[in-house]
Design a protein around this motif. Sequence first.
Motif, PDB file in Angstrom:
ATOM      1  N   MET A  17       1.142  -1.163   0.135  1.00 53.16           N
ATOM      2  CA  MET A  17       0.023   0.077   0.201  1.00 53.16           C
ATOM      3  C   MET A  17       0.809   1.317   0.022  1.00 53.16           C
ATOM      4  N   ILE A  18       0.610   2.281  -0.925  1.00 52.30           N
ATOM      5  CA  ILE A  18       1.225   3.537  -0.895  1.00 52.30           C
ATOM      6  C   ILE A  18       1.081   4.465   0.181  1.00 52.30           C
ATOM      7  N   LYS A  19       2.188   4.792   0.981  1.00 56.03           N
ATOM      8  CA  LYS A  19       2.257   5.419   2.041  1.00 56.03           C
ATOM      9  C   LYS A  19       2.494   7.050   2.019  1.00 56.03           C
ATOM     10  N   ILE A  20       1.266   7.906   2.510  1.00 54.15           N
ATOM     11  CA  ILE A  20       1.551   9.355   2.186  1.00 54.15           C
ATOM     12  C   ILE A  20       1.671   9.933   3.648  1.00 54.15           C
ATOM     13  N   LEU A  21       2.605  10.703   3.608  1.00 49.79           N
ATOM     14  CA  LEU A  21       2.799  11.543   5.023  1.00 49.79           C
ATOM     15  C   LEU A  21       2.229  12.823   4.735  1.00 49.79           C
ATOM     16  N   ILE A  22       1.154  13.429   5.677  1.00 46.92           N
ATOM     17  CA  ILE A  22       0.851  14.515   5.479  1.00 46.92           C
ATOM     18  C   ILE A  22       1.387  15.503   6.867  1.00 46.92           C
ATOM     19  N   VAL A  23       1.849  16.702   6.308  1.00 45.32           N
ATOM     20  CA  VAL A  23       2.521  17.467   7.199  1.00 45.32           C
ATOM     21  C   VAL A  23       1.948  18.759   7.334  1.00 45.32           C
ATOM     22  N   GLU A  24       0.881  19.143   8.321  1.00 43.96           N
ATOM     23  CA  GLU A  24      -0.284  20.212   8.214  1.00 43.96           C
ATOM     24  C   GLU A  24      -0.478  20.389   9.752  1.00 43.96           C
ATOM     25  N   ASP A  25      -0.439  21.586   9.894  1.00 44.91           N
ATOM     26  CA  ASP A  25      -0.912  22.166  11.563  1.00 44.91           C
ATOM     27  C   ASP A  25      -2.251  22.419  11.717  1.00 44.91           C
ATOM     28  N   GLU A  26      -2.998  22.698  10.611  1.00 43.91           N
ATOM     29  CA  GLU A  26      -4.417  22.916  10.668  1.00 43.91           C
ATOM     30  C   GLU A  26      -5.021  21.475  10.831  1.00 43.91           C
ATOM     31  N   GLU A  27      -5.275  21.295  11.732  1.00 46.20           N
ATOM     32  CA  GLU A  27      -6.179  20.032  12.178  1.00 46.20           C
ATOM     33  C   GLU A  27      -7.460  19.533  11.346  1.00 46.20           C
ATOM     34  N   LYS A  28      -8.138  20.636  11.048  1.00 44.70           N
ATOM     35  CA  LYS A  28      -9.236  20.298  10.042  1.00 44.70           C
ATOM     36  C   LYS A  28      -8.763  19.791   8.597  1.00 44.70           C
ATOM     37  N   ILE A  29      -7.896  20.803   8.063  1.00 48.33           N
ATOM     38  CA  ILE A  29      -7.371  20.353   6.924  1.00 48.33           C
ATOM     39  C   ILE A  29      -6.700  18.851   6.529  1.00 48.33           C
ATOM     40  N   ALA A  30      -5.815  18.638   8.047  1.00 50.17           N
ATOM     41  CA  ALA A  30      -5.003  17.469   7.981  1.00 50.17           C
ATOM     42  C   ALA A  30      -6.326  16.389   8.228  1.00 50.17           C
ATOM     43  N   ARG A  31      -7.260  16.555   9.054  1.00 43.95           N
ATOM     44  CA  ARG A  31      -8.220  15.304   9.065  1.00 43.95           C
ATOM     45  C   ARG A  31      -8.980  15.194   7.562  1.00 43.95           C
ATOM     46  N   PHE A  32      -9.195  16.171   6.971  1.00 43.52           N
ATOM     47  CA  PHE A  32      -9.952  16.222   5.665  1.00 43.52           C
ATOM     48  C   PHE A  32      -8.770  15.451   4.670  1.00 43.52           C
ATOM     49  N   LEU A  33      -7.829  15.679   4.547  1.00 42.88           N
ATOM     50  CA  LEU A  33      -6.962  14.968   3.624  1.00 42.88           C
ATOM     51  C   LEU A  33      -6.658  13.751   4.027  1.00 42.88           C
TER      52      LEU A  33
ATOM     53  N   GLU B  20      -2.462   4.720   2.615  1.00 41.40           N
ATOM     54  CA  GLU B  20      -1.921   4.549   4.006  1.00 41.40           C
ATOM     55  C   GLU B  20      -1.646   5.938   4.323  1.00 41.40           C
ATOM     56  N   ILE B  21      -1.964   6.561   5.657  1.00 36.93           N
ATOM     57  CA  ILE B  21      -1.656   7.888   6.031  1.00 36.93           C
ATOM     58  C   ILE B  21      -0.778   7.832   7.148  1.00 36.93           C
ATOM     59  N   MET B  22       0.220   8.823   7.286  1.00 36.36           N
ATOM     60  CA  MET B  22       0.779   9.239   8.433  1.00 36.36           C
ATOM     61  C   MET B  22       0.542  10.715   8.508  1.00 36.36           C
ATOM     62  N   LYS B  23       0.630  11.192   9.661  1.00 34.35           N
ATOM     63  CA  LYS B  23       0.309  12.657   9.905  1.00 34.35           C
ATOM     64  C   LYS B  23       1.494  13.292  10.914  1.00 34.35           C
ATOM     65  N   ALA B  24       1.890  14.789  10.896  1.00 35.09           N
ATOM     66  CA  ALA B  24       2.452  15.363  11.686  1.00 35.09           C
ATOM     67  C   ALA B  24       2.008  16.719  11.815  1.00 35.09           C
ATOM     68  N   ASN B  25       1.914  17.375  12.896  1.00 38.64           N
ATOM     69  CA  ASN B  25       1.349  18.708  12.853  1.00 38.64           C
ATOM     70  C   ASN B  25       2.379  20.013  13.177  1.00 38.64           C
ATOM     71  N   ASN B  26       3.705  19.594  12.944  1.00 38.87           N
ATOM     72  CA  ASN B  26       4.735  20.525  12.783  1.00 38.87           C
ATOM     73  C   ASN B  26       5.936  20.183  12.244  1.00 38.87           C
ATOM     74  N   GLY B  27       6.692  20.997  11.700  1.00 47.51           N
ATOM     75  CA  GLY B  27       7.568  20.688  10.762  1.00 47.51           C
ATOM     76  C   GLY B  27       8.677  19.789  11.551  1.00 47.51           C
ATOM     77  N   ARG B  28       9.113  19.959  12.340  1.00 49.77           N
ATOM     78  CA  ARG B  28      10.335  19.139  12.906  1.00 49.77           C
ATOM     79  C   ARG B  28       9.958  17.563  13.218  1.00 49.77           C
ATOM     80  N   ILE B  29       8.520  17.364  13.757  1.00 49.05           N
ATOM     81  CA  ILE B  29       8.229  16.218  13.505  1.00 49.05           C
ATOM     82  C   ILE B  29       7.777  15.498  12.244  1.00 49.05           C
TER      83      ILE B  29
END
Length: 228
Positions: free
Chosen positions: A1-17, A27-36
Amino acid sequence: MIKILIVEDEEKIARFLELELMHEGYEIMKANNGRIGLEIAEKEEADLVILDVMLPELNGLEVLRRLRKSSDIPVIMLTARDAVMDKVSGLDAGADDYITKPFAIEELLARIRTALKKRVITPKKETDILKCGLLSLDKLRHKVMYDNTEIELTNREFVLLQILLENKNIVLTRDMLMEKVCGYNYVGETNVIDVYVRYLRTKIDNIFGIKIITTVRGVGYVIKDEEK
């Protein structure tokens, strides 16, 4: 399965994506700041990164610059900014594409598909040193050498040479090369790849009396296993 990392601090946008991309089978991974986000991108086997520009701790452009020191993973920049220079900065830093908020999810999905296809052009290699005869390209140190002589290249010249070396004996079309070297949204002269090939020949072939890049008439360019 293709994995995509979403790096986005706006929770609504991150959740929508996250929901939309999961619905498409990613398959999705998320981070809400640049360092993480940078840590995850460097440690996890993601296939693509959706990277917001305005992030806490490390902004998106800095994340991208650091990531490009060790990885060629496709990156799509996501931002509310629409100034031309912001787009240019992202593409010059190594982004594969750039999309401005607000956006239609269908457009983003299309750009994701395009970016993932482009990754086939530059597969991962076990080594960071690419060679053709006495010519060598060090991806991490961003250095090109012929025998013991260093060759000074611009960023685009370096990227073009790298792509061709990573795909030795594979003829790459001008369109494929232009998307990878100049970015998905490039607007300019259509013969830009021919121009940069000429620059490379001036700096390498003409100086050292060799023939590195071969023209395939009507198609594109290729670097073969052995220099002529």
